[in-house]
Design a protein around this motif. Structure first.
Motif, PDB file in Angstrom:
ATOM      1  N   ASN A 233      43.556  47.495  36.200  1.00 22.21           N
ATOM      2  CA  ASN A 233      42.483  46.683  35.760  1.00 22.21           C
ATOM      3  C   ASN A 233      40.980  47.805  36.229  1.00 22.21           C
ATOM      4  O   ASN A 233      41.117  47.913  36.751  1.00 22.21           O
ATOM      5  N   ASP A 280      40.119  40.182  30.468  1.00 24.88           N
ATOM      6  CA  ASP A 280      38.248  39.418  31.293  1.00 24.88           C
ATOM      7  C   ASP A 280      39.226  38.686  32.560  1.00 24.88           C
ATOM      8  O   ASP A 280      39.896  37.665  31.748  1.00 24.88           O
ATOM      9  N   VAL A 281      38.799  39.027  33.599  1.00 27.72           N
ATOM     10  CA  VAL A 281      38.671  38.252  35.346  1.00 27.72           C
ATOM     11  C   VAL A 281      37.778  38.113  35.707  1.00 27.72           C
ATOM     12  O   VAL A 281      37.743  37.021  37.314  1.00 27.72           O
ATOM     13  N   GLY A 282      36.515  37.766  34.483  1.00 23.48           N
ATOM     14  CA  GLY A 282      35.767  36.800  35.015  1.00 23.48           C
ATOM     15  C   GLY A 282      34.821  37.642  35.349  1.00 23.48           C
ATOM     16  O   GLY A 282      33.696  36.560  36.939  1.00 23.48           O
ATOM     17  N   GLY A 283      34.455  38.356  36.320  1.00 22.32           N
ATOM     18  CA  GLY A 283      34.375  39.506  37.026  1.00 22.32           C
ATOM     19  C   GLY A 283      34.699  39.353  38.660  1.00 22.32           C
ATOM     20  O   GLY A 283      33.554  40.721  38.822  1.00 22.32           O
ATOM     21  N   ASN A 284      35.660  39.112  38.606  1.00 26.48           N
ATOM     22  CA  ASN A 284      35.972  38.844  40.439  1.00 26.48           C
ATOM     23  C   ASN A 284      36.206  40.812  39.919  1.00 26.48           C
ATOM     24  O   ASN A 284      37.860  40.516  39.626  1.00 26.48           O
ATOM     25  N   ARG A 287      39.875  39.413  41.892  1.00 33.97           N
ATOM     26  CA  ARG A 287      41.166  39.709  40.665  1.00 33.97           C
ATOM     27  C   ARG A 287      41.527  40.729  40.182  1.00 33.97           C
ATOM     28  O   ARG A 287      42.582  40.583  39.860  1.00 33.97           O
ATOM     29  N   SER A 291      45.342  41.696  39.670  1.00 33.84           N
ATOM     30  CA  SER A 291      45.743  41.078  38.251  1.00 33.84           C
ATOM     31  C   SER A 291      46.888  41.914  37.760  1.00 33.84           C
ATOM     32  O   SER A 291      47.305  41.744  36.250  1.00 33.84           O
ATOM     33  N   VAL A 299      45.967  38.059  33.805  1.00 33.46           N
ATOM     34  CA  VAL A 299      45.956  37.020  32.961  1.00 33.46           C
ATOM     35  C   VAL A 299      46.801  36.430  31.673  1.00 33.46           C
ATOM     36  O   VAL A 299      47.702  37.185  31.506  1.00 33.46           O
TER      37      VAL A 299
END
Length: 339
Positions: A233, A280-284, A287, A291, A299
């Motif tokens: 990612n 999208d990993v929520g900005g983490n 993660r 991911s 995801v």
């Protein structure tokens, strides 16, 4: 006479009927399989901690799925979701406990100005050969020997899984040309380093390789370069800092196609070996790192389905002989990381 013919026909039909098959999930301790397995507390490589076993190894196979004749050796902690995916591809899979805890004890920032410092530790952890002065990991505690001992045990305990197909004819080793080495992070880095020295069928590298201060990535490889597959990612710190793209370029993976965003290009992704996602990993960032592989951080879409199912299948099962067109190395990738 008709009765005899009918009986013979029924017997023939029954003998020709396919076996139903079953999913097998097995565990065993490395130290119980092989009494030579020892703890190495100086590098955090333990058999027990706080009264709990630390050397439990996992294996699985689903004999209801046609076998691909491949053994996946997973280098990192056991993940059931990942193994379920591998089972569905027709793979036999094992997770072995290997020396990786040394990283926190021997590494703090840039290693000594030795371009192969970490490389030699990884090689010794993989083969049990005396490759590094920093660690002492004997053969029984290496990836190669523990994998062999585990498969030999599985052949005895789970013959239904046909683990024998991965043993040499004399039973004294593994057929490494049937092995897929895979891991994430530290595990993907060690898998790639090991495959430089040991010829395997394929290497699947999730979120890696790293070792951004070293140059083992460009060493001659026993495993063909086209057999290395990477996926990350783009929010992963290792991608942002050019650790993964640097390794991929040193390994020559640009010979087999450009970096391809799997969220914008469908399978088979131009048959490239360098895959990325901007899902999208929520900005983490943490993660993002996890991911890339099947599991809790991966995801999903609105229906709850993993969005990278095709990617994972491609990584493990795409024909190695099919490759993308060569592209130039990316001059924007920061190749010198010590500065």
């Amino acid at each position: 006479m008709k009765a005899l013919l009918l009986t013979a026909l029924l017997v023939s039909q029954l003998s020709a009927a396919p076996t139903e098959g079953k999913h097998y999930d097995l565990t065993a301790r490395a130290s119980e399989i092989d009494p030579r397995a020892k703890a190495h507390p100086e590098i955090g490589f333990l058999l027990e901690k706080g009264g709990k076993p630390q050397d439990v190894e996992h294996a699985s196979v689903d004999t209801r799925v046609p076998s691909q004749g491949k053994l996946v050796i997973w280098l990192m902690g056991y993940d059931k979701e990942l193994f379920n995916h591998l089972d569905s591809y027709g793979m036999n899979s094992i997770q072995v406990c290997y020396a990786r805890e040394w990283f926190d004890k021997l590494y703090s920032g840039p290693p000594p100005k030795d371009d192969l410092f970490l490389s030699n530790i990884r090689l010794e952890a993989a083969t049990g050969e005396d490759a590094s002065e920093a660690v002492d990991i004997p053969k029984p505690d290496s990836i190669m020997e523990r994998s062999y001992q585990f498969v030999k045990w599985l052949d005895q305990k789970n013959p239904e899984g046909n683990w024998k197909q991965f043993l040499t004819r004399d039973g004294k080793g593994l057929q490494w040309d049937k092995v897929i080495l895979s891991g994430i992070s530290h595990g993907s880095t060690t898998a790639a380093r090991m495959a430089k020295a040991v010829k395997v069928d394929r290497v699947v590298m999730f979120s890696g390789p790293r070792d951004q201060y070293e140059v083992w990535q460009k060493l001659p490889s026993a495993t063909p370069e086209s057999s290395f597959f990477g996926f990350s990612n783009v929010l992963d710190d290792g991608w942002i800092s050019d650790h993964y793209p640097r390794s991929w370029q040193l390994m020559g993976l640009q010979q087999f196609g450009p970096v391809v965003n799997v969220d914008k290009t469908p399978a088979p992704y131009g048959h490239t070996r360098r895959l990325i996602s901007d899902a999208d990993v929520g900005g983490n960032h943490g993660r993002a790192h996890s991911s890339a592989m099947p599991g809790g951080a991966a995801v999903k879409d609105a229906s709850g389905k993993f969005i990278h199912e095709d990617v994972w299948r491609y990584l493990f099962t795409s024909p190695i002989g099919e490759t993308g067109k060569p592209v130039p190395a990316d001059p924007k990738t920061r190749m010198e990381q010590r500065k």
